[in-house]
Scaffold this active site. Structure first.
Site, PDB file in Angstrom:
ATOM      1  N   SER A 152      -2.487  14.696   6.959  1.00  0.00           N
ATOM      2  CA  SER A 152      -3.546  14.286   6.033  1.00  0.00           C
ATOM      3  C   SER A 152      -4.941  14.417   6.655  1.00  0.00           C
ATOM      4  O   SER A 152      -5.122  14.158   7.852  1.00  0.00           O
ATOM      5  CB  SER A 152      -3.333  12.824   5.628  1.00  0.00           C
ATOM      6  OG  SER A 152      -4.463  12.310   4.941  1.00  0.00           O
ATOM      7  N   GLY A 190       7.270  11.815   0.714  1.00  0.00           N
ATOM      8  CA  GLY A 190       6.160  11.025   1.240  1.00  0.00           C
ATOM      9  C   GLY A 190       6.656   9.697   1.789  1.00  0.00           C
ATOM     10  O   GLY A 190       6.920   9.547   2.986  1.00  0.00           O
ATOM     11  N   GLY A 209       7.502  13.897  -5.042  1.00  0.00           N
ATOM     12  CA  GLY A 209       7.512  12.759  -5.963  1.00  0.00           C
ATOM     13  C   GLY A 209       8.929  12.349  -6.306  1.00  0.00           C
ATOM     14  O   GLY A 209       9.611  13.031  -7.076  1.00  0.00           O
ATOM     15  N   ARG A 252       0.366   7.558  -7.582  1.00  0.00           N
ATOM     16  CA  ARG A 252      -0.658   6.671  -7.020  1.00  0.00           C
ATOM     17  C   ARG A 252      -2.026   6.854  -7.665  1.00  0.00           C
ATOM     18  O   ARG A 252      -2.941   6.080  -7.397  1.00  0.00           O
ATOM     19  CB  ARG A 252      -0.766   6.915  -5.508  1.00  0.00           C
ATOM     20  CG  ARG A 252       0.512   6.573  -4.784  1.00  0.00           C
ATOM     21  CD  ARG A 252       0.572   7.158  -3.386  1.00  0.00           C
ATOM     22  NE  ARG A 252      -0.296   6.537  -2.411  1.00  0.00           N
ATOM     23  CZ  ARG A 252      -0.027   5.403  -1.776  1.00  0.00           C
ATOM     24  NH1 ARG A 252       1.090   4.758  -2.041  1.00  0.00           N
ATOM     25  NH2 ARG A 252      -0.862   4.918  -0.879  1.00  0.00           N
ATOM     26  N   THR A 291      -5.807  19.096  -1.752  1.00  0.00           N
ATOM     27  CA  THR A 291      -5.408  18.127  -2.785  1.00  0.00           C
ATOM     28  C   THR A 291      -6.383  18.203  -3.949  1.00  0.00           C
ATOM     29  O   THR A 291      -7.596  18.050  -3.768  1.00  0.00           O
ATOM     30  CB  THR A 291      -5.330  16.716  -2.179  1.00  0.00           C
ATOM     31  OG1 THR A 291      -4.329  16.746  -1.162  1.00  0.00           O
ATOM     32  CG2 THR A 291      -4.956  15.675  -3.217  1.00  0.00           C
ATOM     33  N   TYR A 337       0.849  -1.207   0.000  1.00  0.00           N
ATOM     34  CA  TYR A 337       0.000   0.000   0.000  1.00  0.00           C
ATOM     35  C   TYR A 337       0.878   1.248   0.000  1.00  0.00           C
ATOM     36  O   TYR A 337       0.642   2.212  -0.737  1.00  0.00           O
ATOM     37  CB  TYR A 337      -0.949   0.011   1.206  1.00  0.00           C
ATOM     38  CG  TYR A 337      -1.579   1.366   1.440  1.00  0.00           C
ATOM     39  CD1 TYR A 337      -2.486   1.910   0.516  1.00  0.00           C
ATOM     40  CD2 TYR A 337      -1.250   2.134   2.557  1.00  0.00           C
ATOM     41  CE1 TYR A 337      -3.035   3.174   0.714  1.00  0.00           C
ATOM     42  CE2 TYR A 337      -1.799   3.387   2.759  1.00  0.00           C
ATOM     43  CZ  TYR A 337      -2.687   3.912   1.832  1.00  0.00           C
ATOM     44  OH  TYR A 337      -3.219   5.167   2.016  1.00  0.00           O
ATOM     45  N   TYR A 365      -8.768  17.080   1.925  1.00  0.00           N
ATOM     46  CA  TYR A 365      -9.621  16.512   0.879  1.00  0.00           C
ATOM     47  C   TYR A 365     -10.980  17.146   1.097  1.00  0.00           C
ATOM     48  O   TYR A 365     -11.631  16.887   2.131  1.00  0.00           O
ATOM     49  CB  TYR A 365      -9.749  14.994   1.036  1.00  0.00           C
ATOM     50  CG  TYR A 365      -8.612  14.186   0.451  1.00  0.00           C
ATOM     51  CD1 TYR A 365      -8.293  14.283  -0.904  1.00  0.00           C
ATOM     52  CD2 TYR A 365      -7.882  13.309   1.236  1.00  0.00           C
ATOM     53  CE1 TYR A 365      -7.257  13.531  -1.445  1.00  0.00           C
ATOM     54  CE2 TYR A 365      -6.846  12.551   0.686  1.00  0.00           C
ATOM     55  CZ  TYR A 365      -6.549  12.675  -0.652  1.00  0.00           C
ATOM     56  OH  TYR A 365      -5.529  11.928  -1.196  1.00  0.00           O
ATOM     57  N   HIS A 413       0.800  12.854  -6.902  1.00  0.00           N
ATOM     58  CA  HIS A 413       0.368  11.965  -5.823  1.00  0.00           C
ATOM     59  C   HIS A 413       1.305  10.752  -5.713  1.00  0.00           C
ATOM     60  O   HIS A 413       0.876   9.644  -5.406  1.00  0.00           O
ATOM     61  CB  HIS A 413      -1.076  11.521  -6.063  1.00  0.00           C
ATOM     62  CG  HIS A 413      -1.905  11.403  -4.809  1.00  0.00           C
ATOM     63  ND1 HIS A 413      -2.792  12.377  -4.418  1.00  0.00           N
ATOM     64  CD2 HIS A 413      -1.978  10.430  -3.860  1.00  0.00           C
ATOM     65  CE1 HIS A 413      -3.373  12.001  -3.285  1.00  0.00           C
ATOM     66  NE2 HIS A 413      -2.897  10.832  -2.931  1.00  0.00           N
ATOM     67  N   LYS A 416      -2.476  21.265  -4.091  1.00  0.00           N
ATOM     68  CA  LYS A 416      -1.533  20.137  -4.167  1.00  0.00           C
ATOM     69  C   LYS A 416      -1.958  19.183  -5.277  1.00  0.00           C
ATOM     70  O   LYS A 416      -3.039  18.583  -5.201  1.00  0.00           O
ATOM     71  CB  LYS A 416      -1.488  19.394  -2.826  1.00  0.00           C
ATOM     72  CG  LYS A 416      -0.607  18.147  -2.862  1.00  0.00           C
ATOM     73  CD  LYS A 416      -0.504  17.474  -1.513  1.00  0.00           C
ATOM     74  CE  LYS A 416       0.381  16.248  -1.562  1.00  0.00           C
ATOM     75  NZ  LYS A 416      -0.286  15.062  -2.138  1.00  0.00           N
ATOM     76  N   PRO A 469       1.745  14.974   2.948  1.00  0.00           N
ATOM     77  CA  PRO A 469       0.705  14.268   3.703  1.00  0.00           C
ATOM     78  C   PRO A 469       0.618  12.798   3.298  1.00  0.00           C
ATOM     79  O   PRO A 469       0.703  12.465   2.124  1.00  0.00           O
ATOM     80  CB  PRO A 469      -0.579  14.998   3.299  1.00  0.00           C
ATOM     81  CG  PRO A 469      -0.278  15.587   1.953  1.00  0.00           C
ATOM     82  CD  PRO A 469       1.191  15.942   2.000  1.00  0.00           C
TER      83      PRO A 469
HETATM   84  C1  LIG Z   1       0.909   5.857   1.914  1.00  0.00           C
HETATM   85  C2  LIG Z   1       0.624   7.182   1.261  1.00  0.00           C
HETATM   86  C3  LIG Z   1      -0.514   7.881   1.642  1.00  0.00           C
HETATM   87  C4  LIG Z   1      -0.781   9.116   1.052  1.00  0.00           C
HETATM   88  N1  LIG Z   1      -1.865   9.821   1.499  1.00  0.00           N
HETATM   89  C5  LIG Z   1      -2.092  11.045   0.994  1.00  0.00           C
HETATM   90  C6  LIG Z   1      -3.145  11.835   1.513  1.00  0.00           C
HETATM   91  O1  LIG Z   1      -3.859  11.436   2.436  1.00  0.00           O
HETATM   92  N2  LIG Z   1      -3.350  13.050   0.949  1.00  0.00           N
HETATM   93  C7  LIG Z   1      -2.570  13.532  -0.067  1.00  0.00           C
HETATM   94  O2  LIG Z   1      -2.782  14.643  -0.545  1.00  0.00           O
HETATM   95  N3  LIG Z   1      -1.530  12.823  -0.548  1.00  0.00           N
HETATM   96  C8  LIG Z   1      -1.273  11.602  -0.038  1.00  0.00           C
HETATM   97  N4  LIG Z   1      -0.209  10.890  -0.517  1.00  0.00           N
HETATM   98  C9  LIG Z   1       0.667  11.468  -1.544  1.00  0.00           C
HETATM   99  C10 LIG Z   1       1.854  12.227  -0.893  1.00  0.00           C
HETATM  100  O3  LIG Z   1       1.391  13.394  -0.242  1.00  0.00           O
HETATM  101  C11 LIG Z   1       2.896  12.662  -1.924  1.00  0.00           C
HETATM  102  O4  LIG Z   1       2.290  13.394  -2.961  1.00  0.00           O
HETATM  103  C12 LIG Z   1       3.717  11.517  -2.511  1.00  0.00           C
HETATM  104  O5  LIG Z   1       3.883  10.465  -1.591  1.00  0.00           O
HETATM  105  C13 LIG Z   1       5.083  12.059  -2.938  1.00  0.00           C
HETATM  106  O6  LIG Z   1       5.837  11.077  -3.543  1.00  0.00           O
HETATM  107  P1  LIG Z   1       7.005  10.224  -2.817  1.00  0.00           P
HETATM  108  O7  LIG Z   1       6.283   9.220  -1.975  1.00  0.00           O
HETATM  109  O8  LIG Z   1       7.714   9.629  -3.985  1.00  0.00           O
HETATM  110  O9  LIG Z   1       7.875  11.170  -2.014  1.00  0.00           O
HETATM  111  C14 LIG Z   1       0.077   9.644   0.057  1.00  0.00           C
HETATM  112  C15 LIG Z   1       1.224   8.929  -0.317  1.00  0.00           C
HETATM  113  C16 LIG Z   1       1.504   7.723   0.274  1.00  0.00           C
HETATM  114  C17 LIG Z   1       2.763   6.994  -0.135  1.00  0.00           C
HETATM  115  C1  LIG Z   2      -8.578   8.071  -0.638  1.00  0.00           C
HETATM  116  C2  LIG Z   2      -7.140   8.463  -0.568  1.00  0.00           C
HETATM  117  C3  LIG Z   2      -6.369   7.719   0.499  1.00  0.00           C
HETATM  118  C4  LIG Z   2      -5.086   8.369   0.887  1.00  0.00           C
HETATM  119  C5  LIG Z   2      -4.209   8.721  -0.254  1.00  0.00           C
HETATM  120  O1  LIG Z   2      -4.231   9.817  -0.729  1.00  0.00           O
HETATM  121  C6  LIG Z   2      -3.284   7.748  -0.797  1.00  0.00           C
HETATM  122  O2  LIG Z   2      -3.245   6.602  -0.360  1.00  0.00           O
HETATM  123  O3  LIG Z   2      -2.542   8.124  -1.728  1.00  0.00           O
END
Ligand SMILES: Cc1cc2nc3c(=O)[nH]c(=O)nc-3n(C[C@H](O)[C@H](O)[C@H](O)COP(=O)(O)O)c2cc1C
Ligand SMILES: CCCCC(=O)C(=O)O
Length: 369
Positions: A125, A319, A297, A268, A174, A43, A148, A265, A242, A96
């Site tokens: 987050s 992240g 990223g 993702r 976001t 995940y 969100y 993101h 974001k 976040p």
């Molecule tokens: C496990 C996980 C959960 C995340 N949850 C959120 C979130 O709740 N809200 C959000 O805006 N971005 C979320 N992100 C995206 C991160 O804020 C970020 O954009 C991203 O992880 C940056 O890339 P990196 O992991 O390569 O540093 C999540 C990323 C991961 C890996």
């Molecule tokens: C519904 C989004 C869940 C959190 C998130 O932003 C992520 O896992 O990348």
């Protein structure tokens, strides 16, 4: 036996589960992989579909080379900066991430303590597994709230009010998630958030299965520019968007005084979305210093931080890396990951001839051949 004492180089951080020293972010990743249940690691690590964007985010940094300046006469390196009037020790932020208790029982409170110990700004987050009140109380430094926008706009307003009361300094809204991406690792693993990872700030939402329908029942997919402007007015806090990748969107944000957070993101959501670093130069040009530009990223090395700042970002966010630290050693792991990345950044700055972040200019970067 020789009586020569060999001095050990001080370790930047701790030991991993197998006893090996954790020297860089990749070491923390491997240690986290050993500790976390496989589906939780998936995940964390995974992206959408074929995960091209996840890879591109990192590869784009490798495709650029540095052209160091020499004989600059600098004797020190200072990573200090200021973002939306908040003075920061370094331009490395925590992006976040949802549900920190999935990764460590101490959750976001531990992340907040580790970030403060490393002098870094944390973004909390909307889907945090502890409340903004708990996290705000644990935070020893400035933090931002990631929003969100909820379908229930009353709930959205209440979240913003609570985050502000708990002393959040800005809102990162976001904008790249009208739907969540199809994360095939999670689909294969049948992964659903266990109850200890469920969002603590929100009332229990019906049908929150991430992959049942294309839309998340909580996240409002129909957010527009007027919503962002209204959030700024209602909260009295600076707002960042974001999830920006297009220069025209960045220009529109800058004209409205909205900060630009370049992100896909972490790969993702939309697979084959452009890598963030490739989007940066055009965005920096259109924003022209009017509002802060953050990029996340694929940042894994101090040289990545230097390249992003040289190409016009005011700060970077990470992240996955600090979550690896959290999984390995709670607050101490978060602190050590961020400190390690900052140390690499300082060394890279010294080696490219930069004394301050203002010395990081585009001419330091060229295509790698
Ligand atoms: C496990 C996980 C959960 C995340 N949850 C959120 C979130 O709740 N809200 C959000 O805006 N971005 C979320 N992100 C995206 C991160 O804020 C970020 O954009 C991203 O992880 C940056 O890339 P990196 O992991 O390569 O540093 C999540 C990323 C991961 C890996
Ligand atoms: C519904 C989004 C869940 C959190 C998130 O932003 C992520 O896992 O990348």
């Amino acid at each position: 036996m020789s009586d020569t004492t060999v001095e050990r180089t001080p370790r930047p951080s701790g030991d991993g589960p197998s006893g090996a020293a954790l020297v860089n972010l990749a070491d923390y990743r491997e240690a986290a992989r050993e500790i976390l249940p496989a589906e939780v690691f998936d995940y964390l690590e995974g992206g959408a579909a074929d995960e091209h964007t996840v890879r591109w985010n990192q590869q784009t940094y490798r495709q650029l080379a540095l052209l160091p300046r020499v004989l600059t006469g600098h004797a020190s390196v200072d990573t200090g900066c200021s973002v939306f009037d908040t003075a920061l020790d370094s331009p490395i932020l925590l992006a976040p991430a949802a549900s920190h208790r999935l990764f460590h029982p101490d959750g976001e409170a531990a992340t907040a303590r580790g970030a403060a110990e490393a002098g870094a700004l944390m973004t909390v987050s909307t889907f945090s597994s502890q409340t903004v009140e708990e996290i705000g109380a644990a935070a020893g430094g400035p933090w931002w709230f990631q929003l969100y926008v909820q379908r229930d706009r009353g709930l959205t307003a209440e979240l913003v009010r609570r985050a502000r009361a708990a002393s959040a300094r800005a809102l990162a809204v976001t904008v790249d998630t009208p739907v969540t991406g199809l994360r095939e690792r999670d689909l294969r693993n049948g992964f659903a958030l266990p109850s200890h990872g469920s969002p603590a700030n929100l009332p229990h939402a019906p049908g929150t299965s991430a992959h049942g329908a294309i839309h998340d029942p909580r996240i409002d997919p129909a957010v527009d520019w007027s919503d962002l402007a209204a959030l700024g007015e209602v909260s009295g806090l600076p707002v960042l968007a974001k999830g920006i990748l297009r220069a025209e969107d960045a220009k529109r944000a800058a004209e409205a005084g909205i900060g630009v957070w370049i992100s896909n993101h972490g790969g993702r959501n939309l697979d084959t979305a452009a890598s963030t670093l490739s989007a940066l130069p055009a965005i920096a040009e259109r924003v022209a210093g009017r509002v802060p530009v953050i990029i996340d990223g694929g940042v894994r090395r101090g040289t990545d931080v230097v390249k992003a700042l040289a190409l016009g970002a005011d700060a970077v966010a990470v992240g996955r890396p600090y979550i690896w630290g959290l999984a390995v050693d709670g607050a101490g792991g978060v602190r050590d990951v961020i400190r390690g990345l900052r140390r690499e950044t300082e060394v890279a700055m010294a080696l490219v001839g930069a004394a301050t972040l203002d010395d990081l200019t585009p001419d330091l970067v060229t295509a790698a051949r």
